[in-house]
Design an enzyme around this catalytic site. Structure first.
Site, mmCIF file in Angstrom:
data_model
loop_
_atom_site.group_PDB
_atom_site.id
_atom_site.type_symbol
_atom_site.label_atom_id
_atom_site.label_comp_id
_atom_site.label_asym_id
_atom_site.label_seq_id
_atom_site.Cartn_x
_atom_site.Cartn_y
_atom_site.Cartn_z
ATOM 1 N N GLU A 241 -11.458 -90.499 -21.522
ATOM 2 C CA GLU A 241 -11.167 -89.899 -20.202
ATOM 3 C C GLU A 241 -9.950 -88.965 -20.254
ATOM 4 O OE1 GLU A 241 -11.767 -93.125 -20.722
ATOM 5 O OE2 GLU A 241 -10.198 -94.415 -19.980
ATOM 6 N N LYS B 108 -11.531 -105.022 -24.640
ATOM 7 C CA LYS B 108 -12.607 -104.650 -25.572
ATOM 8 C C LYS B 108 -13.061 -105.831 -26.434
ATOM 9 C CE LYS B 108 -11.808 -101.198 -23.326
ATOM 10 N NZ LYS B 108 -12.577 -101.106 -22.062
ATOM 11 N N ASP C 197 -18.246 -99.122 -22.089
ATOM 12 C CA ASP C 197 -17.307 -98.010 -22.222
ATOM 13 C C ASP C 197 -16.462 -98.208 -23.491
ATOM 14 O OD1 ASP C 197 -14.466 -96.676 -20.368
ATOM 15 O OD2 ASP C 197 -15.951 -95.667 -21.625
ATOM 16 N N ASN C 198 -15.892 -97.141 -24.024
ATOM 17 C CA ASN C 198 -14.861 -97.193 -25.077
ATOM 18 C C ASN C 198 -15.318 -97.758 -26.401
ATOM 19 O OD1 ASN C 198 -13.215 -98.366 -22.304
ATOM 20 N ND2 ASN C 198 -12.716 -96.357 -23.148
ATOM 21 N N ASP D 84 -16.229 -102.798 -19.155
ATOM 22 C CA ASP D 84 -15.072 -101.909 -19.268
ATOM 23 C C ASP D 84 -13.777 -102.684 -19.172
ATOM 24 O OD1 ASP D 84 -13.835 -98.966 -17.468
ATOM 25 O OD2 ASP D 84 -13.767 -99.508 -19.594
HETATM 26 N N1 LIG Z 1 -11.965 -111.233 -18.847
HETATM 27 C C1 LIG Z 1 -11.655 -110.468 -17.795
HETATM 28 N N2 LIG Z 1 -12.114 -110.765 -16.565
HETATM 29 C C2 LIG Z 1 -11.813 -109.971 -15.524
HETATM 30 N N3 LIG Z 1 -11.056 -108.847 -15.596
HETATM 31 C C3 LIG Z 1 -10.581 -108.539 -16.806
HETATM 32 C C4 LIG Z 1 -10.851 -109.308 -17.951
HETATM 33 N N4 LIG Z 1 -10.257 -108.715 -19.017
HETATM 34 C C5 LIG Z 1 -9.619 -107.621 -18.556
HETATM 35 N N5 LIG Z 1 -9.822 -107.512 -17.224
HETATM 36 C C6 LIG Z 1 -9.357 -106.410 -16.370
HETATM 37 O O1 LIG Z 1 -10.103 -105.276 -16.780
HETATM 38 C C7 LIG Z 1 -9.223 -104.159 -16.964
HETATM 39 C C8 LIG Z 1 -9.026 -103.934 -18.417
HETATM 40 C C9 LIG Z 1 -9.477 -102.846 -19.004
HETATM 41 C C10 LIG Z 1 -9.241 -102.623 -20.466
HETATM 42 N N6 LIG Z 1 -9.505 -101.224 -20.741
HETATM 43 C C11 LIG Z 1 -8.847 -100.629 -21.718
HETATM 44 O O2 LIG Z 1 -8.041 -101.233 -22.438
HETATM 45 C C12 LIG Z 1 -9.057 -99.180 -21.904
HETATM 46 C C13 LIG Z 1 -8.142 -98.497 -22.695
HETATM 47 C C14 LIG Z 1 -8.299 -97.124 -22.886
HETATM 48 N N7 LIG Z 1 -7.353 -96.457 -23.721
HETATM 49 O O3 LIG Z 1 -6.387 -97.092 -24.180
HETATM 50 O O4 LIG Z 1 -7.520 -95.232 -23.975
HETATM 51 C C15 LIG Z 1 -9.343 -96.420 -22.298
HETATM 52 C C16 LIG Z 1 -10.261 -97.117 -21.507
HETATM 53 O O5 LIG Z 1 -11.314 -96.481 -20.911
HETATM 54 C C17 LIG Z 1 -10.134 -98.489 -21.312
HETATM 55 O O6 LIG Z 1 -11.091 -99.122 -20.552
HETATM 56 C C18 LIG Z 1 -7.927 -104.555 -16.277
HETATM 57 O O7 LIG Z 1 -8.013 -104.242 -14.900
HETATM 58 C C19 LIG Z 1 -7.894 -106.055 -16.514
HETATM 59 O O8 LIG Z 1 -7.104 -106.724 -15.562
HETATM 60 MG MG LIG Z 2 -12.763 -97.863 -20.212
#
Ligand SMILES: Nc1ncnc2c1ncn2[C@@H]1O[C@H](/C=C/CNC(=O)c2cc([N+](=O)[O-])cc(O)c2O)[C@@H](O)[C@H]1O
Ligand SMILES: [Mg+2]
Length: 221
Positions: free
Chosen positions: A199, A144, A169-170, A141
């Site tokens: 969500e 993406k 997810d997504n 999650d």
């Molecule tokens: N390589 C990595 N290692 C560790 N942590 C990492 C990482 N890459 C990202 N993260 C962390 O994971 C989360 C990112 C989620 C992206 N979800 C999304 O972009 C997202 C967007 C929508 N939306 O726009 O509707 C809906 C959703 O359910 C979503 O999950 C943030 O907390 C970010 O700091």
């Molecule tokens: Mg998500």
């Protein structure tokens, strides 16, 4: 100073949820995000699908990629059998700090290891750092476009065994097209799509559940 959305989510938990009661923490976040401020938690509708997969797998070891505020961390950890371990990776220190407090409010610190750092750096260190052999369940999650490279990395690091379940997810919104294309066409996975909604909205989204079948023979022909 202006608060951040994750800080406001934590405040909503501290005000409306009962300490040590994970379901009340989940409810408090869903209520806040449905009525006050949208946030990218997996949410209540897809959360029920997540719960059913966790209950079915009954995992001893879980990896979550992308903790954010800890909403899905709490959902998953609250369903784990005793002695089961959930490792969750989050590279944003501010989000990690909030998530730690949300997980603590739910009383689930003993089941959760929140690791601050990037999945690409930590996946190769899972065995030596945490004594993990393989993961029974992985919840993807995070960003993406990291789903596919991280899945390949987990395979290369020998973190998946025959029967390991990936739940992403997504896969529709925002979408993970390269991941979906790969996982649905690979002979090494058996995939199933669970249609749902983004969500707190009526927009279509869904979860892709993929079972790792191990390295299948035709790869050696
Ligand atoms: N390589 C990595 N290692 C560790 N942590 C990492 C990482 N890459 C990202 N993260 C962390 O994971 C989360 C990112 C989620 C992206 N979800 C999304 O972009 C997202 C967007 C929508 N939306 O726009 O509707 C809906 C959703 O359910 C979503 O999950 C943030 O907390 C970010 O700091
Ligand atoms: Mg998500």
């Amino acid at each position: 100073t202006q608060s951040t959305r994750p800080q406001r989510i934590l405040t909503a938990v501290q005000k409306n949820a009962t300490r040590g009661d994970p379901r009340s923490v989940v409810k408090a976040i869903d209520h806040f995000c449905r009525n006050k401020e949208w946030a990218m938690n997996v949410g209540d509708e897809k959360g029920c699908i997540l719960d059913s997969v966790v209950s079915e797998v009954n995992p001893a070891t879980v990896l979550e990629l992308g903790t954010y505020c800890g909403y899905s961390t709490v959902r998953i950890a609250s369903l784990l059998p005793p002695n089961a371990k959930l490792i969750t990776l989050e590279f944003n220190p501010d989000f990690a700090a909030i998530a730690r407090q949300v997980i603590a409010w739910a009383g689930l610190e003993d089941k959760v290891q929140l690791v601050e750092g990037a999945s690409g750096d930590w996946i190769p260190k899972m065995k030596e750092q945490f004594g993990v052999k393989t993961f029974d369940l992985v919840f993807l999650d995070h960003w993406k476009n990291s789903y596919l490279p991280d899945t390949k990395l987990m395979e290369e690091c020998g973190l998946l065994r025959k029967g390991s379940v990936l739940l992403a997810d997504n896969v529709i919104c925002p979408g993970a097209p390269e991941y979906l294309e790969f996982i649905r066409s690979s002979p090494r996975y058996k995939s199933q799509y669970f249609k749902s909604h983004l969500e707190y909205t009526k927009v279509e989204d869904g979860l892709e559940k993929s079972v790792f079948l191990g390295l299948v023979n035709e790869e050696w022909t």
